[in-house]
Design an enzyme around this catalytic site. Structure first.
Site, PDB file in Angstrom:
ATOM      1  CG  HIS A 136      -3.193  -6.297  -2.648  1.00 56.11           C
ATOM      2  ND1 HIS A 136      -2.262  -6.896  -1.820  1.00 56.11           N
ATOM      3  CD2 HIS A 136      -2.813  -4.998  -2.746  1.00 56.11           C
ATOM      4  CE1 HIS A 136      -1.355  -5.999  -1.457  1.00 56.11           C
ATOM      5  NE2 HIS A 136      -1.669  -4.831  -2.008  1.00 56.11           N
ATOM      6  CG  HIS A 161      -3.053   0.048  -1.159  1.00 50.87           C
ATOM      7  ND1 HIS A 161      -2.333   0.028   0.012  1.00 50.87           N
ATOM      8  CD2 HIS A 161      -2.598  -0.971  -1.910  1.00 50.87           C
ATOM      9  CE1 HIS A 161      -1.455  -0.982  -0.037  1.00 50.87           C
ATOM     10  NE2 HIS A 161      -1.597  -1.592  -1.189  1.00 50.87           N
ATOM     11  CD  GLN A 204       3.072   2.273   2.001  1.00 44.75           C
ATOM     12  OE1 GLN A 204       2.046   2.254   1.342  1.00 44.75           O
ATOM     13  NE2 GLN A 204       4.139   1.552   1.677  1.00 44.75           N
ATOM     14  CG  HIS A 237       2.089  -4.755   1.038  1.00 42.12           C
ATOM     15  ND1 HIS A 237       0.887  -4.800   1.667  1.00 42.12           N
ATOM     16  CD2 HIS A 237       1.900  -4.000  -0.082  1.00 42.12           C
ATOM     17  CE1 HIS A 237      -0.004  -4.084   0.961  1.00 42.12           C
ATOM     18  NE2 HIS A 237       0.592  -3.602  -0.097  1.00 42.12           N
ATOM     19  CD  GLU A 261       4.978  -3.905  -3.941  1.00 38.89           C
ATOM     20  OE1 GLU A 261       4.622  -3.641  -2.768  1.00 38.89           O
ATOM     21  OE2 GLU A 261       4.460  -3.377  -4.941  1.00 38.89           O
ATOM     22  CG  ASP A 305      -1.002  -2.904  -5.377  1.00 34.10           C
ATOM     23  OD1 ASP A 305      -1.380  -2.677  -4.206  1.00 34.10           O
ATOM     24  OD2 ASP A 305       0.202  -2.992  -5.694  1.00 34.10           O
TER      25      ASP A 305
HETATM   26 ZN   LIG Z   1      -0.417  -3.124  -2.031  1.00 30.52          ZN
END
Ligand SMILES: [Zn+2]
Length: 429
Positions: free
Chosen positions: A74, A76, A169, A227, A230, A326
């Site tokens: 995971h 980005h 996102q 996701h 979170e 992450d």
């Molecule tokens: Zn993430």
């Protein structure tokens, strides 16, 4: 025909092995003969001899730890290396990070994305990573980042395996044309479909966004990585919907719930009920302990919640959990390095998985468990698989964790893609 022999590799924490590689493929792996496992003595040198005969290249790994290529499950890459642009994240929250990225996103170009992603990948390779699942923000009408990273995936295919998640996102139901963008991304090179239920405007949107993403993944034959929850809100319950869809369709092994930090705040009665469904569903989990200890609990006074999902309980229930970094130097993590050793170390502390057997098996969070999350084929050090592995400068995994051992070499299909010398240290006392 190219033949290589790697001697004295310490595999699975105990087996000292000799591996033969023919044209980049493991052709045999057998116990080392007549060699004693060297004991670790801090400060002592354990020289790796690189021999060479005309037909066969022989490498002595000197009893050092060898792992299959490390799996970053995971990260980005599209946002990597943007920290401070246009301004730093002052609150340290996920939501401010999303606002900052939304402004930075307006200036994306393919060259910008590829240059930053490449810098991040070089960092990751330095720490032994060979397999990367990168989420890519697709709430951008041009899909600039997805197209750029799809090019990079192709350019780097002999060096690292890059898997791309179409990650909405700013939401699916709560962003203009969110559904269309996700669908367009599914047909534009994404390997995995994402969602972000805790960011949707309402609980109903959260549920319908998951249902939509799930049906899209099914239609396009793609994996799914959400996701999921979170947030420190114990009422955030996207996970039960995701797990139910996966269970009912019988596709749990293709589905991943990332973060699930709300689980930290669930009451135990609800968690116990949920755990039954999670086991039945067979879905995978990714925890990002470094970033979530930074982002979560920000609205608490004291006591402050750690905000990391229940890794210990999930693992003990036989559920697959892997660890991810992450973020690497972006609005959600100013200090990410790409090192999953650091993530694992922190993960063990923050989840209180510090018993000997938990420490000694923790490499699995960033190797075999990650491979299962990514649905990788031909992963691991067994004959017939490509010779993809890393050599650590340590004689046990525990030592690698505790003493911050460097990666000395990374081999991909028998080809060395990274190497470093043992650090030379001098104590002047
Ligand atoms: Zn993430």
């Amino acid at each position: 025909m190219k033949k290589q022999i790697f001697k004295n590799m310490l595999i699975d924490g105990e087996r000292l092995c000799e591996m033969t590689v023919t044209d980049g493929v493991i052709t045999s792996l057998k116990p080392a003969e007549g060699e004693n496992r060297p004991s670790f003595a801090p400060g002592a040198e354990n020289e790796a001899a690189h021999g060479d005969s005309s037909a066969v290249q022989v490498y002595d790994c000197g009893g050092r730890v060898v792992l299959p290529g490390i799996v970053e499950s995971h990260v980005h890459l599209d946002t990597a290396m943007t920290e401070g642009d246009p301004h730093p994240n002052r609150s340290g929250t996920l939501f401010e990070g999303i606002e900052i990225w939304s402004k930075r996103k307006e200036r994306l170009t393919a060259g910008d994305v590829k240059e930053r992603a490449m810098r991040a990948i070089r960092q990751q390779v330095r720490f032994g990573v060979q397999y990367i699942r990168s989420h890519v923000d697709i709430t951008d009408p041009q899909l600039t980042a997805l197209r750029a990273l799809a090019e990079l995936r192709e350019e780097l295919k002999d060096t690292v395996t890059l898997q791309l998640v179409a990650f909405p996102q700013e939401g699916i139901e709560s962003f203009p044309d969110g559904r269309e963008l996700l669908k367009k991304a599914a047909g534009s090179g994404a390997d995995v479909i994402g969602a972000i239920p805790h960011y949707e405007f309402t609980r109903e949107y959260a549920v319908s966004s998951l249902n939509y993403a799930f049906s899209l993944a099914q239609d396009y034959g793609l994996l799914m990585d959400v996701h999921c929850d979170e947030i420190d809100d114990g009422a955030s319950r996207g996970l039960e919907t995701l797990a139910t869809r996966a269970y009912e369709a019988g596709v749990g092994e293709k589905v991943t719930a990332s973060h699930t930090t709300a689980m930290h705040s669930y009451n135990n009665a609800y968690f116990t009920r949920l755990l039954r469904l999670l086991r039945m569903s067979g879905i995978n989990f990714v925890s990002n302990p470094m970033v979530n200890t930074h982002l979560q609990g920000r609205l608490d006074t004291y006591p402050k919640r750690r905000g990391v999902t229940r890794v210990k309980e999930l693992t003990e229930a036989g559920i697959n959990v892997s660890f991810g970094q992450d973020d690497i130097v972006d609005p959600w993590n100013p200090l990410g390095t790409g090192s999953l050793r650091d993530v694992t170390l922190l993960g063990l502390y923050v989840t209180q998985m510090m018993a000997a057997e938990q420490i000694d098996s923790s490499y699995r969070f960033i190797t075999y468990n990650g491979a299962r999350t990514l649905n990788l084929q031909n992963y691991g050090l067994v004959p017939g698989n490509p010779a993809n592995f890393v050599v650590l400068g340590a004689s046990s995994w525990r030592e690698a964790l505790a003493f911050h051992a460097p990666v000395l070499a990374s081999y991909r299909g028998g080809r060395c893609i990274y190497e470093a010398d043992e650090p030379q240290r001098r104590w002047h006392f």
